[in-house]
Enzyme design. Structure first.
Site, PDB file in Angstrom:
ATOM      1  N   LYS A 196       2.325   4.727   5.819  1.00 42.51           N
ATOM      2  CA  LYS A 196       2.402   3.686   6.856  1.00 42.51           C
ATOM      3  C   LYS A 196       3.610   2.811   6.575  1.00 42.51           C
ATOM      4  O   LYS A 196       3.748   2.262   5.467  1.00 42.51           O
ATOM      5  CB  LYS A 196       1.143   2.816   6.839  1.00 42.51           C
ATOM      6  CG  LYS A 196       0.005   3.390   7.628  1.00 42.51           C
ATOM      7  CD  LYS A 196      -1.087   2.342   7.790  1.00 42.51           C
ATOM      8  CE  LYS A 196      -2.256   2.901   8.566  1.00 42.51           C
ATOM      9  NZ  LYS A 196      -3.372   1.931   8.639  1.00 42.51           N
ATOM     10  N   ASN A 232      -9.492   0.329   6.921  1.00 44.78           N
ATOM     11  CA  ASN A 232      -9.283  -0.986   7.547  1.00 44.78           C
ATOM     12  C   ASN A 232     -10.475  -1.921   7.372  1.00 44.78           C
ATOM     13  O   ASN A 232     -10.537  -2.981   8.010  1.00 44.78           O
ATOM     14  CB  ASN A 232      -8.985  -0.812   9.043  1.00 44.78           C
ATOM     15  CG  ASN A 232      -7.651  -0.143   9.266  1.00 44.78           C
ATOM     16  OD1 ASN A 232      -6.708  -0.349   8.512  1.00 44.78           O
ATOM     17  ND2 ASN A 232      -7.553   0.686  10.294  1.00 44.78           N
ATOM     18  N   HIS A 270      -2.231 -10.793   1.624  1.00 43.96           N
ATOM     19  CA  HIS A 270      -2.953  -9.786   2.402  1.00 43.96           C
ATOM     20  C   HIS A 270      -4.327  -9.431   1.808  1.00 43.96           C
ATOM     21  O   HIS A 270      -5.347  -9.496   2.492  1.00 43.96           O
ATOM     22  CB  HIS A 270      -2.086  -8.518   2.516  1.00 43.96           C
ATOM     23  CG  HIS A 270      -2.781  -7.374   3.185  1.00 43.96           C
ATOM     24  ND1 HIS A 270      -3.090  -7.389   4.527  1.00 43.96           N
ATOM     25  CD2 HIS A 270      -3.266  -6.204   2.696  1.00 43.96           C
ATOM     26  CE1 HIS A 270      -3.717  -6.259   4.835  1.00 43.96           C
ATOM     27  NE2 HIS A 270      -3.834  -5.520   3.743  1.00 43.96           N
ATOM     28  N   ARG A 303      -9.334   7.757   8.414  1.00 48.03           N
ATOM     29  CA  ARG A 303      -8.415   6.782   7.814  1.00 48.03           C
ATOM     30  C   ARG A 303      -8.725   5.363   8.279  1.00 48.03           C
ATOM     31  O   ARG A 303      -8.412   4.390   7.601  1.00 48.03           O
ATOM     32  CB  ARG A 303      -6.959   7.154   8.132  1.00 48.03           C
ATOM     33  CG  ARG A 303      -5.984   6.233   7.427  1.00 48.03           C
ATOM     34  CD  ARG A 303      -4.584   6.754   7.369  1.00 48.03           C
ATOM     35  NE  ARG A 303      -3.721   5.814   6.668  1.00 48.03           N
ATOM     36  CZ  ARG A 303      -2.496   6.085   6.285  1.00 48.03           C
ATOM     37  NH1 ARG A 303      -1.974   7.267   6.534  1.00 48.03           N
ATOM     38  NH2 ARG A 303      -1.774   5.179   5.660  1.00 48.03           N
ATOM     39  N   GLU A 312      -4.437   8.211  11.298  1.00 47.02           N
ATOM     40  CA  GLU A 312      -5.489   7.237  11.609  1.00 47.02           C
ATOM     41  C   GLU A 312      -6.122   7.438  12.983  1.00 47.02           C
ATOM     42  O   GLU A 312      -6.213   6.512  13.790  1.00 47.02           O
ATOM     43  CB  GLU A 312      -4.937   5.806  11.482  1.00 47.02           C
ATOM     44  CG  GLU A 312      -6.045   4.794  11.249  1.00 47.02           C
ATOM     45  CD  GLU A 312      -5.529   3.384  11.032  1.00 47.02           C
ATOM     46  OE1 GLU A 312      -4.931   3.162   9.973  1.00 47.02           O
ATOM     47  OE2 GLU A 312      -5.739   2.536  11.914  1.00 47.02           O
ATOM     48  N   HIS A 315      -6.454  -9.613   8.861  1.00 44.42           N
ATOM     49  CA  HIS A 315      -5.122  -9.747   9.468  1.00 44.42           C
ATOM     50  C   HIS A 315      -4.989 -11.069  10.216  1.00 44.42           C
ATOM     51  O   HIS A 315      -3.939 -11.712  10.184  1.00 44.42           O
ATOM     52  CB  HIS A 315      -4.853  -8.593  10.442  1.00 44.42           C
ATOM     53  CG  HIS A 315      -4.282  -7.377   9.769  1.00 44.42           C
ATOM     54  ND1 HIS A 315      -4.089  -6.184  10.429  1.00 44.42           N
ATOM     55  CD2 HIS A 315      -3.857  -7.178   8.505  1.00 44.42           C
ATOM     56  CE1 HIS A 315      -3.567  -5.299   9.589  1.00 44.42           C
ATOM     57  NE2 HIS A 315      -3.417  -5.879   8.417  1.00 44.42           N
ATOM     58  N   GLU A 335      -7.953  -5.852  -2.227  1.00 46.49           N
ATOM     59  CA  GLU A 335      -7.773  -4.555  -1.556  1.00 46.49           C
ATOM     60  C   GLU A 335      -8.585  -3.468  -2.281  1.00 46.49           C
ATOM     61  O   GLU A 335      -9.162  -2.584  -1.642  1.00 46.49           O
ATOM     62  CB  GLU A 335      -6.279  -4.221  -1.551  1.00 46.49           C
ATOM     63  CG  GLU A 335      -5.849  -3.153  -0.591  1.00 46.49           C
ATOM     64  CD  GLU A 335      -5.779  -3.588   0.872  1.00 46.49           C
ATOM     65  OE1 GLU A 335      -5.659  -4.798   1.154  1.00 46.49           O
ATOM     66  OE2 GLU A 335      -5.867  -2.712   1.740  1.00 46.49           O
ATOM     67  N   HIS A 388     -10.180  -5.719   7.645  1.00 50.67           N
ATOM     68  CA  HIS A 388      -8.854  -6.046   8.163  1.00 50.67           C
ATOM     69  C   HIS A 388      -8.864  -6.795   9.498  1.00 50.67           C
ATOM     70  O   HIS A 388      -7.892  -7.463   9.822  1.00 50.67           O
ATOM     71  CB  HIS A 388      -8.004  -4.772   8.327  1.00 50.67           C
ATOM     72  CG  HIS A 388      -7.402  -4.306   7.035  1.00 50.67           C
ATOM     73  ND1 HIS A 388      -8.169  -3.998   5.931  1.00 50.67           N
ATOM     74  CD2 HIS A 388      -6.114  -4.101   6.665  1.00 50.67           C
ATOM     75  CE1 HIS A 388      -7.375  -3.618   4.945  1.00 50.67           C
ATOM     76  NE2 HIS A 388      -6.130  -3.680   5.353  1.00 50.67           N
ATOM     77  N   LYS A 421      -7.381   7.093  -1.598  1.00 48.93           N
ATOM     78  CA  LYS A 421      -6.429   7.028  -0.486  1.00 48.93           C
ATOM     79  C   LYS A 421      -5.936   8.426  -0.125  1.00 48.93           C
ATOM     80  O   LYS A 421      -5.844   8.780   1.052  1.00 48.93           O
ATOM     81  CB  LYS A 421      -5.260   6.116  -0.896  1.00 48.93           C
ATOM     82  CG  LYS A 421      -4.217   5.975   0.160  1.00 48.93           C
ATOM     83  CD  LYS A 421      -4.185   4.613   0.758  1.00 48.93           C
ATOM     84  CE  LYS A 421      -3.339   4.587   2.010  1.00 48.93           C
ATOM     85  NZ  LYS A 421      -2.580   3.384   2.171  1.00 48.93           N
ATOM     86  N   ARG A 429      17.059   9.646  12.289  1.00 50.85           N
ATOM     87  CA  ARG A 429      15.723  10.154  12.682  1.00 50.85           C
ATOM     88  C   ARG A 429      14.884  10.588  11.479  1.00 50.85           C
ATOM     89  O   ARG A 429      13.973  11.393  11.595  1.00 50.85           O
ATOM     90  CB  ARG A 429      15.830  11.308  13.685  1.00 50.85           C
ATOM     91  CG  ARG A 429      16.505  10.925  14.975  1.00 50.85           C
ATOM     92  CD  ARG A 429      16.172  11.901  16.087  1.00 50.85           C
ATOM     93  NE  ARG A 429      16.857  11.515  17.306  1.00 50.85           N
ATOM     94  CZ  ARG A 429      18.051  11.961  17.643  1.00 50.85           C
ATOM     95  NH1 ARG A 429      18.671  12.829  16.872  1.00 50.85           N
ATOM     96  NH2 ARG A 429      18.617  11.557  18.752  1.00 50.85           N
TER      97      ARG A 429
HETATM   98  N1  GLY Z   1      -3.654   0.337   4.309  1.00 50.20           N
HETATM   99  C1  GLY Z   1      -4.462   1.149   5.121  1.00 50.20           C
HETATM  100  C2  GLY Z   1      -3.922   2.491   5.351  1.00 50.20           C
HETATM  101  O1  GLY Z   1      -2.954   2.890   4.726  1.00 50.20           O
HETATM  102  O2  GLY Z   1      -4.418   3.201   6.185  1.00 50.20           O
END
Ligand code: GLY
Length: 382
Positions: free
Chosen positions: A149, A268, A287, A264, A260, A275, A191, A271, A250, A127
Site C-alpha cells: 500500500k 483495518n 496512527h 485484507r 483489499e 483515521h 498497530e 481504523h 500480514k 509507470r
Molecule cells: N495497513 C493495512 C493494510 O496494509 O492493509
C-alpha cells in the site's frame, strides 16, 4: 562496506527471510534481523546505477551512517506531513534529475509516512520502478512496509491517492528501534494489538502475558511498568517476535487478497474511528495510537450486536487499556463524522460503513454498520 554482506548481497547478520508473493504482483523478499540494515551496502548492492535513496530526516539524525548510502540522497522530514502532492512531485523530480531508468531502484529508508510517499513515487515513475524499503519505525516494520500500500493524503482525508505497489525487498532491522521515541513505540504497539485482536490469538496471549507480568491492571502507560514490559527497545527477543509475528500475519492476508477486496479488510480493525481521530488532530495523534483508541467503540458495537461474547469484549478492552490506550480527552463524534463519512470504507455517501468487528480473540469479520450505530457505540464506549 562489504564485510556486512555476503557475495549475493545477503546480510551476514543472523536473520529470518520471508517472502510475500501475492498473485498479480512481483514478490517481496523480507529480511528480519538486528543488523540486516547495519551496512548500507546490504541494500545498496541491490540498486542499479541510476538508483536514488529517499531518506527520512529523523532516521538520518539518529543514524548518520546511513548517509554514505552510495546513492544520491533526497532527505524529507518524516511524519504524515510529508504525504502531500508537493512532496510527491519533489521526489518524482529527483528521479527525473538523476535520470532514473526502468531498471533503477528507489531505496526508501524511514518511517511509514516516508515509506508510503516513496512507494507511490516508485509506482508512478515511468509507470513503475522497483523500490526497496528499510523501515525505521515499529509501525513501518510490522505493517506498512509490507503489502504494497502506497499513498499520499489530501486535505479531505488520509491515503486518498495511492496505488498497490509492493517493494522488491524489505530490510527489517529491529536495531533501529533502540533510538525510537516512546510515542513511536506506542504507535507500533497499537498497530500490533490490532493484529493480535483481529487475527492472532497467540499474539494476543503473548501481550496478556507481558502485561500480566507486571500485574498492573488498568494503568497509566506513561510511567507504568507495563510500558516497559511491552517496550521492544528493552528486549531484543520480544522485538523480533513482535515484528516477525505481525509480518507473518500480514503476508498471509496480503497473499490471499493483495488489493483489499476481501480478507485484507480485516487489517483495518480500529481504523474507521482511528483515521478520523488522526485527521481531527491534524495528524498530531500517531496512527497506531489512534487505531488502538478506535478499538473501544468497535468492541462495544460487536458486543452489542451479539457478534462478540461479553467476556471476550471485556478481555480485549482490558488488554487495550492495560497497554496504555485508555481513552482520554476524546473529541465529540460530530468532529469525527466528516472524516468517517469520507473514509475509503464508506458506502452510500457515508451513511453506511464497512467496519471490521472482532468476533472473538484473534478473529474478526467485515460488517456493514450505520453511521448512527457507530455514533452510539462511540458515545457509550468512552
Ligand atoms: N495497513 C493495512 C493494510 O496494509 O492493509
Amino acid at each position: 562496506l562489504t564485510e556486512a554482506v555476503e557475495a549475493d548481497g545477503a546480510p551476514t547478520a543472523p536473520h529470518i527471510e520471508l517472502h510475500c508473493a501475492p498473485p498479480g504482483f512481483a514478490p517481496t523478499r523480507i529480511r528480519i534481523g538486528v543488523g540486516v540494515a547495519e551496512s548500507p551496502s546490504a541494500f545498496a548492492s541491490l540498486c542499479a546505477p541510476t538508483s536514488v535513496a529517499l531518506v527520512d530526516g529523523g532516521a538520518l539524525d539518529e543514524r548518520p551512517d546511513l548517509a554514505p548510502l552510495e546513492l544520491p540522497l533526497h532527505v524529507v522530514d518524516g511524519g504524515e506531513a510529508c504525504k502531500t502532492i508537493e512532496h510527491l512531485e519533489r521526489v518524482l523530480r529527483v528521479l527525473a534529475t538523476h535520470g532514473v531508468t526502468r531498471d533503477g531502484v528507489l531505496c526508501v529508508v524511514g518511517g511509514g509516512a516516508v515509506g508510503d510517499l516513496g512507494g507511490l513515487a516508485a509506482a508512478l515513475w515511468l509507470r513503475g520502478i522497483a523500490h526497496v524499503q528499510v523501515p525505521t519505525t515499529l509501525l513501518a516494520m510490522i505493517d506498512s512496509s509490507v503489502g504494497g500500500k502506497t499513498a499520499i493524503d489530501l486535505p479531505e482525508g488520509k491515503n486518498l491517492v495511492g496505488a498497490f505497489w509492493p517493494a522488491r525487498e524489505v530490510y527489517v532491522d529491529p536495531g533501529f528501534l533502540r533510538t525510537l521515541p516512546r510515542r513511536e513505540i506506542r504507535s507500533g504497539i497499537g498497530e500490533a494489538l490490532k493484529i493480535a485482536i483481529g487475527l492472532d490469538a497467540e499474539l494476543f496471549a503473548a501481550f496478556e502475558a507481558r502485561v500480566g507480568q507486571t500485574d498492573a491492571g488498568d494503568v497509566d502507560p506513561g510511567e507504568a511498568a507495563t510500558a516497559n514490559a511491552l517496550d521492544p527497545r528493552l528486549d531484543a527477543g520480544w522485538a523480533t517476535t513482535l515484528v516477525e509475528r505481525c509480518i507473518r500475519n500480514k503476508i498471509d492476508v496480503v497473499e490471499r487478497d493483495p488489493t483489499e477486496t476481501g480478507p485484507r479488510r480485516l487489517l483495518n480493525l480500529g481504523h474507521t474511528i482511528g483515521h478520523a481521530l488522526e485527521a481531527v488532530s491534524s495528524y498530531r495523534r500517531a496512527h497506531g495510537i489512534a487505531v488502538a483508541r478506535g478499538l473501544f467503540p468497535i468492541v462495544r458495537l460487536a458486543r452489542d450486536r451479539g457478534l462478540l461474547a461479553p467476556d471476550d469484549a471485556e478481555r480485549i478492552t482490558r488488554l487495550v487499556r492495560s497497554c496504555g490506550f485508555a481513552e482520554k480527552n476524546r473529541p465529540p463524534f460530530e468532529d469525527l463524522e466528516p472524516f468517517v463519512r469520507r473514509d475509503k470504507k464508506a458506502l452510500a455517501g457515508g451513511a453506511t460503513l464497512r467496519a471490521v468487528l472482532p468476533t472473538g480473540i484473534g478473529s474478526s469479520e467485515v460488517v456493514e454498520v450505520g453511521l448512527d450505530e457507530l455514533r452510539a457505540a462511540y458515545e457509550s464506549s468512552g
